[in-house]
Design a protein around this motif. Structure first.
Motif, short mmCIF file in Angstrom:
data_model
loop_
_atom_site.label_atom_id
_atom_site.label_comp_id
_atom_site.label_asym_id
_atom_site.label_seq_id
_atom_site.Cartn_x
_atom_site.Cartn_y
_atom_site.Cartn_z
N PHE A 109 48.58 55.80 34.92
CA PHE A 109 47.85 55.16 35.99
C PHE A 109 47.87 53.67 35.70
CE2 PHE A 109 46.49 59.49 35.94
CZ PHE A 109 46.43 59.82 37.28
N ILE A 110 48.53 52.92 36.55
CA ILE A 110 48.66 51.48 36.33
C ILE A 110 47.92 50.78 37.47
CG2 ILE A 110 50.24 49.56 35.99
CD1 ILE A 110 52.40 51.66 35.24
N SER A 111 46.94 49.97 37.10
CA SER A 111 46.17 49.26 38.12
C SER A 111 46.34 47.76 37.95
CB SER A 111 44.69 49.63 38.03
OG SER A 111 44.14 49.22 36.81
N GLU A 112 46.02 47.05 39.02
CA GLU A 112 46.07 45.60 38.98
C GLU A 112 44.87 45.02 39.71
OE1 GLU A 112 49.77 44.48 40.82
OE2 GLU A 112 49.04 44.90 42.83
N LEU A 113 44.32 43.99 39.11
CA LEU A 113 43.29 43.19 39.76
C LEU A 113 44.02 42.13 40.58
CD1 LEU A 113 40.33 42.26 40.12
CD2 LEU A 113 40.68 40.83 38.09
N LYS A 114 43.77 42.10 41.87
CA LYS A 114 44.46 41.15 42.76
C LYS A 114 43.72 39.80 42.69
CE LYS A 114 44.21 44.41 45.87
NZ LYS A 114 44.22 45.10 47.16
N THR A 170 53.86 39.79 37.09
CA THR A 170 52.51 40.16 36.70
C THR A 170 52.10 41.42 37.46
OG1 THR A 170 51.45 38.83 38.42
CG2 THR A 170 51.87 37.74 36.30
N GLY A 171 50.99 41.99 37.08
CA GLY A 171 50.45 43.13 37.80
C GLY A 171 51.17 44.43 37.49
N GLY A 197 54.12 41.63 26.82
CA GLY A 197 53.65 40.44 26.15
C GLY A 197 52.92 39.50 27.10
N ARG A 198 53.16 39.62 28.41
CA ARG A 198 52.56 38.72 29.39
C ARG A 198 51.22 39.19 29.92
NH1 ARG A 198 57.71 38.09 31.16
NH2 ARG A 198 57.48 39.69 32.72
N CYS A 199 50.92 40.46 29.79
CA CYS A 199 49.66 40.90 30.35
C CYS A 199 48.86 41.67 29.31
CB CYS A 199 49.88 41.77 31.58
SG CYS A 199 50.68 43.34 31.25
#
Length: 180
Positions: free
Chosen positions: A162-167, A119-120, A14-16
């Motif tokens: 595959f889980i990615s995150e924008l820093k 997050t992330g 729900g947060r991302c």
């Protein structure tokens, strides 16, 4: 573990904003040369479709309650993906018309990291770790300000993740403000 997963799933996802993508590989039926490559999915001409196209995880049989939950969750993600992405119904129609089936061989999640464990990658991965997934490889795309982790289930019949995150903390002030 399963009882804790459902509320964690709702709060984490729900947060991302989570986007999914599907595989781009083809699986051949033994002894058959009939294969088709369709964008974003693996297609096999092994079975004729039912009246309604099956969910892409229907070929997986669950052996535990956590796997049953995972399959329901993955199918629900597919339904949400279908609602958000206009060409998915067209794709399903093509697969059905070809009397083919399709299988997700991987699912990608994209997230924004704000230097917080809430997050992330962690916000998404902890749900799947509770459902039998383990980190298999890590990736860094420094020029894109991205990090990613590839996860595999203890049973290989489940799709890879595959889980990615924008820093966000590496971005300029204006972009960082938009992310926050």
């Amino acid at each position: 573990k399963l009882a804790r997963t459902e509320p964690m799933l709702k709060s984490s996802l729900g947060r991302c904003r989570v986007g999914t993508s599907l595989s781009s590989s083809v699986r051949r039926t033994a002894g058959s040369g009939n294969c088709a490559m369709l964008r974003n999915s693996a297609v096999s001409f092994a079975q004729a479709p039912s009246e309604h196209l099956c969910m892409p995880h229907s070929h997986i049989s669950a052996t535990k309650d956590s796997e049953k939950f995972l399959l329901r969750f993955l199918d629900r993600l597919w339904e949400k993906y279908r609602e958000r992405v206009s060409y998915v119904q067209t794709y399903e129609d093509v697969v059905k018309k070809a009397k083919a089936t399709f299988v997700n061989d991987h699912i990608a999640f994209r997230s924004i990291a704000l230097q917080s464990q809430k997050t992330g990658i962690h916000s998404v991965s902890r749900v799947f770790e509770a459902l039998g997934y383990k980190a298999a490889a890590t990736y860094s795309f420094e020029d894109k300000h991205l990090s990613a982790i590839h996860y595999e289930h203890t049973r290989p019949v489940f799709p890879k993740l595959f889980i990615s995150e924008l820093k966000a903390w590496e971005l300029g002030a204006e972009a960082r403000e938009i992310c926050e």
